[in-house]
Design a protein around this motif. Structure first.
Motif, PDB file in Angstrom:
ATOM      1  N   PRO A   1       0.837  -1.206   0.000  1.00 28.26           N
ATOM      2  CA  PRO A   1       0.000   0.000   0.000  1.00 28.26           C
ATOM      3  C   PRO A   1       0.869   1.253   0.000  1.00 28.26           C
ATOM      4  CG  PRO A   1      -0.790  -1.589   1.625  1.00 28.26           C
ATOM      5  CD  PRO A   1       0.535  -2.092   1.135  1.00 28.26           C
ATOM      6  N   LEU A   2       0.324   2.316  -0.549  1.00 34.87           N
ATOM      7  CA  LEU A   2       1.069   3.567  -0.644  1.00 34.87           C
ATOM      8  C   LEU A   2       1.565   4.045   0.707  1.00 34.87           C
ATOM      9  CD1 LEU A   2       2.023   6.200  -1.991  1.00 34.87           C
ATOM     10  CD2 LEU A   2      -0.320   7.035  -1.816  1.00 34.87           C
ATOM     11  N   ASP A   3       0.717   3.999   1.730  1.00 33.78           N
ATOM     12  CA  ASP A   3       1.107   4.528   3.036  1.00 33.78           C
ATOM     13  C   ASP A   3       2.172   3.675   3.701  1.00 33.78           C
ATOM     14  OD1 ASP A   3      -0.746   2.450   3.351  1.00 33.78           O
ATOM     15  OD2 ASP A   3      -1.391   3.188   5.306  1.00 33.78           O
ATOM     16  N   VAL A   4       2.382   2.463   3.212  1.00 30.67           N
ATOM     17  CA  VAL A   4       3.427   1.591   3.753  1.00 30.67           C
ATOM     18  C   VAL A   4       4.751   1.826   3.015  1.00 30.67           C
ATOM     19  CG1 VAL A   4       4.181  -0.807   4.064  1.00 30.67           C
ATOM     20  CG2 VAL A   4       1.792  -0.169   4.509  1.00 30.67           C
ATOM     21  N   PHE A   5       4.721   1.723   1.695  1.00 33.36           N
ATOM     22  CA  PHE A   5       5.971   1.842   0.934  1.00 33.36           C
ATOM     23  C   PHE A   5       6.545   3.252   1.000  1.00 33.36           C
ATOM     24  CE2 PHE A   5       8.518   2.039  -3.026  1.00 33.36           C
ATOM     25  CZ  PHE A   5       9.393   0.998  -2.737  1.00 33.36           C
ATOM     26  N   HIS A   6       5.667   4.239   1.088  1.00 35.76           N
ATOM     27  CA  HIS A   6       6.152   5.621   1.146  1.00 35.76           C
ATOM     28  C   HIS A   6       7.020   5.847   2.383  1.00 35.76           C
ATOM     29  CE1 HIS A   6       6.220   9.885   0.328  1.00 35.76           C
ATOM     30  NE2 HIS A   6       5.785  10.158   1.541  1.00 35.76           N
ATOM     31  N   VAL A   7       6.714   5.190   3.483  1.00 36.13           N
ATOM     32  CA  VAL A   7       7.526   5.324   4.699  1.00 36.13           C
ATOM     33  C   VAL A   7       8.930   4.786   4.453  1.00 36.13           C
ATOM     34  CG1 VAL A   7       7.787   4.599   7.099  1.00 36.13           C
ATOM     35  CG2 VAL A   7       5.533   5.250   6.230  1.00 36.13           C
ATOM     36  N   TYR A   8       9.033   3.673   3.748  1.00 36.77           N
ATOM     37  CA  TYR A   8      10.352   3.118   3.444  1.00 36.77           C
ATOM     38  C   TYR A   8      11.133   4.052   2.515  1.00 36.77           C
ATOM     39  CZ  TYR A   8       8.734  -1.223   5.541  1.00 36.77           C
ATOM     40  OH  TYR A   8       8.268  -2.165   6.428  1.00 36.77           O
ATOM     41  N   VAL A   9      10.443   4.680   1.592  1.00 34.94           N
ATOM     42  CA  VAL A   9      11.102   5.640   0.712  1.00 34.94           C
ATOM     43  C   VAL A   9      11.643   6.818   1.519  1.00 34.94           C
ATOM     44  CG1 VAL A   9      10.736   7.327  -1.147  1.00 34.94           C
ATOM     45  CG2 VAL A   9       9.775   5.026  -1.342  1.00 34.94           C
ATOM     46  N   CYS A  10      10.830   7.309   2.440  1.00 36.30           N
ATOM     47  CA  CYS A  10      11.261   8.440   3.262  1.00 36.30           C
ATOM     48  C   CYS A  10      12.429   8.064   4.167  1.00 36.30           C
ATOM     49  CB  CYS A  10      10.084   8.955   4.099  1.00 36.30           C
ATOM     50  SG  CYS A  10       8.801   9.783   3.133  1.00 36.30           S
ATOM     51  N   ALA A  11      12.424   6.843   4.677  1.00 40.23           N
ATOM     52  CA  ALA A  11      13.531   6.382   5.523  1.00 40.23           C
ATOM     53  C   ALA A  11      14.824   6.306   4.709  1.00 40.23           C
ATOM     54  CB  ALA A  11      13.205   5.017   6.116  1.00 40.23           C
ATOM     55  N   ALA A  12      14.734   5.745   3.514  1.00 43.46           N
ATOM     56  CA  ALA A  12      15.910   5.665   2.645  1.00 43.46           C
ATOM     57  C   ALA A  12      16.384   7.060   2.250  1.00 43.46           C
ATOM     58  CB  ALA A  12      15.573   4.845   1.404  1.00 43.46           C
ATOM     59  N   PHE A  13      15.446   7.949   2.009  1.00 43.94           N
ATOM     60  CA  PHE A  13      15.759   9.327   1.631  1.00 43.94           C
ATOM     61  C   PHE A  13      16.514  10.046   2.743  1.00 43.94           C
ATOM     62  CE2 PHE A  13      13.993  13.808   1.166  1.00 43.94           C
ATOM     63  CZ  PHE A  13      14.894  14.175   0.182  1.00 43.94           C
ATOM     64  N   LEU A  14      16.009   9.955   3.959  1.00 38.02           N
ATOM     65  CA  LEU A  14      16.651  10.620   5.090  1.00 38.02           C
ATOM     66  C   LEU A  14      18.039  10.052   5.350  1.00 38.02           C
ATOM     67  CD1 LEU A  14      16.421  12.631   7.466  1.00 38.02           C
ATOM     68  CD2 LEU A  14      15.412  10.770   8.810  1.00 38.02           C
ATOM     69  N   CYS A  15      18.167   8.742   5.302  1.00 41.87           N
ATOM     70  CA  CYS A  15      19.440   8.108   5.629  1.00 41.87           C
ATOM     71  C   CYS A  15      20.505   8.359   4.565  1.00 41.87           C
ATOM     72  CB  CYS A  15      19.237   6.607   5.849  1.00 41.87           C
ATOM     73  SG  CYS A  15      18.324   6.221   7.367  1.00 41.87           S
ATOM     74  N   GLN A  16      20.094   8.730   3.358  1.00 43.59           N
ATOM     75  CA  GLN A  16      21.086   9.076   2.336  1.00 43.59           C
ATOM     76  C   GLN A  16      21.904  10.290   2.749  1.00 43.59           C
ATOM     77  OE1 GLN A  16      20.377   9.389  -1.769  1.00 43.59           O
ATOM     78  NE2 GLN A  16      19.239   7.475  -1.966  1.00 43.59           N
ATOM     79  N   PHE A  17      21.328  11.133   3.579  1.00 38.59           N
ATOM     80  CA  PHE A  17      22.008  12.349   4.019  1.00 38.59           C
ATOM     81  C   PHE A  17      22.480  12.245   5.469  1.00 38.59           C
ATOM     82  CE2 PHE A  17      19.047  13.560   0.665  1.00 38.59           C
ATOM     83  CZ  PHE A  17      19.867  14.273  -0.184  1.00 38.59           C
ATOM     84  N   SER A  18      22.601  11.027   5.954  1.00 39.45           N
ATOM     85  CA  SER A  18      22.942  10.804   7.359  1.00 39.45           C
ATOM     86  C   SER A  18      24.253  11.470   7.754  1.00 39.45           C
ATOM     87  CB  SER A  18      23.027   9.298   7.641  1.00 39.45           C
ATOM     88  OG  SER A  18      23.439   9.060   8.972  1.00 39.45           O
ATOM     89  N   TYR A  19      25.280  11.269   6.962  1.00 37.93           N
ATOM     90  CA  TYR A  19      26.594  11.828   7.327  1.00 37.93           C
ATOM     91  C   TYR A  19      26.539  13.345   7.402  1.00 37.93           C
ATOM     92  CZ  TYR A  19      31.505  13.123   7.147  1.00 37.93           C
ATOM     93  OH  TYR A  19      32.726  13.689   7.421  1.00 37.93           O
ATOM     94  N   LYS A  20      25.960  13.966   6.388  1.00 38.04           N
ATOM     95  CA  LYS A  20      25.872  15.423   6.365  1.00 38.04           C
ATOM     96  C   LYS A  20      25.064  15.930   7.550  1.00 38.04           C
ATOM     97  CE  LYS A  20      25.982  19.672   4.881  1.00 38.04           C
ATOM     98  NZ  LYS A  20      27.226  20.484   4.961  1.00 38.04           N
ATOM     99  N   LEU A  21      23.963  15.297   7.836  1.00 36.20           N
ATOM    100  CA  LEU A  21      23.105  15.730   8.948  1.00 36.20           C
ATOM    101  C   LEU A  21      23.831  15.625  10.282  1.00 36.20           C
ATOM    102  CD1 LEU A  21      19.763  14.049   7.812  1.00 36.20           C
ATOM    103  CD2 LEU A  21      20.179  16.517   7.988  1.00 36.20           C
ATOM    104  N   ARG A  22      24.618  14.570  10.453  1.00 34.30           N
ATOM    105  CA  ARG A  22      25.321  14.370  11.722  1.00 34.30           C
ATOM    106  C   ARG A  22      26.496  15.322  11.907  1.00 34.30           C
ATOM    107  NH1 ARG A  22      27.673   9.719  11.593  1.00 34.30           N
ATOM    108  NH2 ARG A  22      26.898   8.873   9.608  1.00 34.30           N
ATOM    109  N   THR A  23      26.917  15.988  10.825  1.00 37.10           N
ATOM    110  CA  THR A  23      27.993  16.976  10.948  1.00 37.10           C
ATOM    111  C   THR A  23      27.465  18.356  11.311  1.00 37.10           C
ATOM    112  OG1 THR A  23      27.923  17.554   8.589  1.00 37.10           O
ATOM    113  CG2 THR A  23      29.385  15.741   9.250  1.00 37.10           C
ATOM    114  N   LEU A  24      26.167  18.540  11.209  1.00 40.77           N
ATOM    115  CA  LEU A  24      25.575  19.837  11.528  1.00 40.77           C
ATOM    116  C   LEU A  24      25.299  19.916  13.026  1.00 40.77           C
ATOM    117  CD1 LEU A  24      23.080  20.118   8.529  1.00 40.77           C
ATOM    118  CD2 LEU A  24      25.337  21.182   8.759  1.00 40.77           C
ATOM    119  N   SER A  25      25.947  20.855  13.679  1.00 49.15           N
ATOM    120  CA  SER A  25      25.874  20.928  15.141  1.00 49.15           C
ATOM    121  C   SER A  25      25.044  22.103  15.653  1.00 49.15           C
ATOM    122  CB  SER A  25      27.286  21.019  15.727  1.00 49.15           C
ATOM    123  OG  SER A  25      27.975  22.143  15.205  1.00 49.15           O
TER     124      SER A  25
END
Length: 233
Positions: A159-183
Motif C-alpha cells: 500500500p502507498l502509506d506503507v511503501f512511502h515510509v520506506y522511501v522516506c527512511a531511505a531518503f533521510l538516511c542518504q544524508f545521514s553523514y551530512k546531517l550528523r555533521t551539523l551541530s
C-alpha cells in the motif's frame, strides 16, 4: 502510462506522457511551452504545482487524448487514494502514523542519526510531516522525479502509506553523514526543510526506490525487528 494527481484535488488529473506527445506534435506554441515548464517547476509553500492549480496541465491535452486516458487516470486516482483516506481527515491520523513509523525505522537502521536529531531537539514530525502529507512533492521536481516515484507507488504491491515510509527512511538516511555533521539547530533544521535534491534525476530516484525496497523486505511484517526501540507502542 501514469496519471499524476494531487491527493486533495481529484479534478487535477493529467497524463504526462500525453503532454509530452502533444509537445512533440506542436499542439501548443513555444511561448506556451516555456510558460508550462516554468509553472511545473514552481511549487508553492503548501506543495502545490502552479500548473496543477491553474488547470494548465488539462489545457494541454486534446479532447481525443482526454478520452483515451480517462479510464487510466480514474484508476490511478482510485488506487492512489485507496490507502490514504485518513490522511486528510480531522487531525490527519494517517500522516501521524506514518511519521511515527518513520521514526521507528530510522531509529533501527541508523540509530546514530536518530540520536543526533533527538539531541539537537528536532522531532521527526517537524520535517517529515510534509513528506507524508505531500508525498515528497515539495522535495522533488514534478517531472521526471515525482513522475517516476509515483509510478512505482501505483505499481508496487505494498500500500502507498506503507511503501512511502520506506522511501522516506531511505531518503533521510542518504544524508545521514551530512546531517550528523551539523551541530547547530538552525543549520540542521534548514537542511531538513530544503533537502539538496534540485539536481536529482530518474537515476537517483531509482536508487532511492531500490533502497526502499530492500528496507521493505527486511522490516515489512516483522515488527520484532523494531522491538528494541522505545517507540513501539
Amino acid at each position: 502510462r501514469i496519471g499524476v494527481i494531487h491527493p486533495n484535488h481529484d479534478h487535477d488529473i493529467y497524463d504526462l506522457q500525453d503532454i509530452e506527445e502533444n509537445q512533440k506534435n506542436d499542439v501548443y506554441d513555444e511561448e506556451e511551452d516555456d510558460n508550462f515548464n516554468h509553472d511545473c517547476s514552481n511549487i508553492d509553500e503548501d506543495g502545490y504545482c502552479d500548473a496543477v492549480l491553474e488547470g494548465k496541465l488539462l489545457h494541454h491535452l486534446t479532447d481525443e487524448a482526454m478520452q483515451e486516458v480517462e479510464a487510466d487516470c480514474y484508476w490511478c486516482l482510485t488506487n492512489l487514494l485507496a490507502g490514504i483516506q485518513d490522511h486528510y481527515t480531522s487531525d490527519q491520523p494517517g500522516v501521524q502514523r506514518m511519521v511515527m513509523r518513520l521514526e521507528e525505522l530510522v531509529t533501527r537502521i541508523d540509530n546514530d542519526l536518530s540520536q543526533h536529531l533527538s539531541n539537537m531537539g528536532i522531532a521527526f514530525v517537524q520535517f517529515a510531516f510534509k513528506w507524508m502529507n505531500c508525498l515528497l512533492l515539495r522535495e522533488f521536481s514534478l517531472t521526471p522525479c515525482i513522475e517516476r516515484l509515483w509510478d512505482t507507488y501505483l505499481a508496487d504491491d505494498l500500500p502507498l502509506d506503507v511503501f512511502h515510509v520506506y522511501v522516506c527512511a531511505a531518503f533521510l538516511c542518504q544524508f545521514s553523514y551530512k546531517l550528523r555533521t551539523l551541530s547547530e539547530f538552525e543549520d540542521l533544521f534548514a537542511f531538513l526543510q530544503t533537502m539538496p535534491t534540485k539536481s536529482w534525476s530518474v537515476v537517483e530516484i531509482e536508487i532511492l526506490v531500490s533502497q526502499a525496497y530492500v528496507l521493505s523486505t527486511l522490516f515489512q511484517g516483522s515488527d520484532a525487528h523494531l522491538a528494541n526501540t522505545k517507540l513501539i507502542r
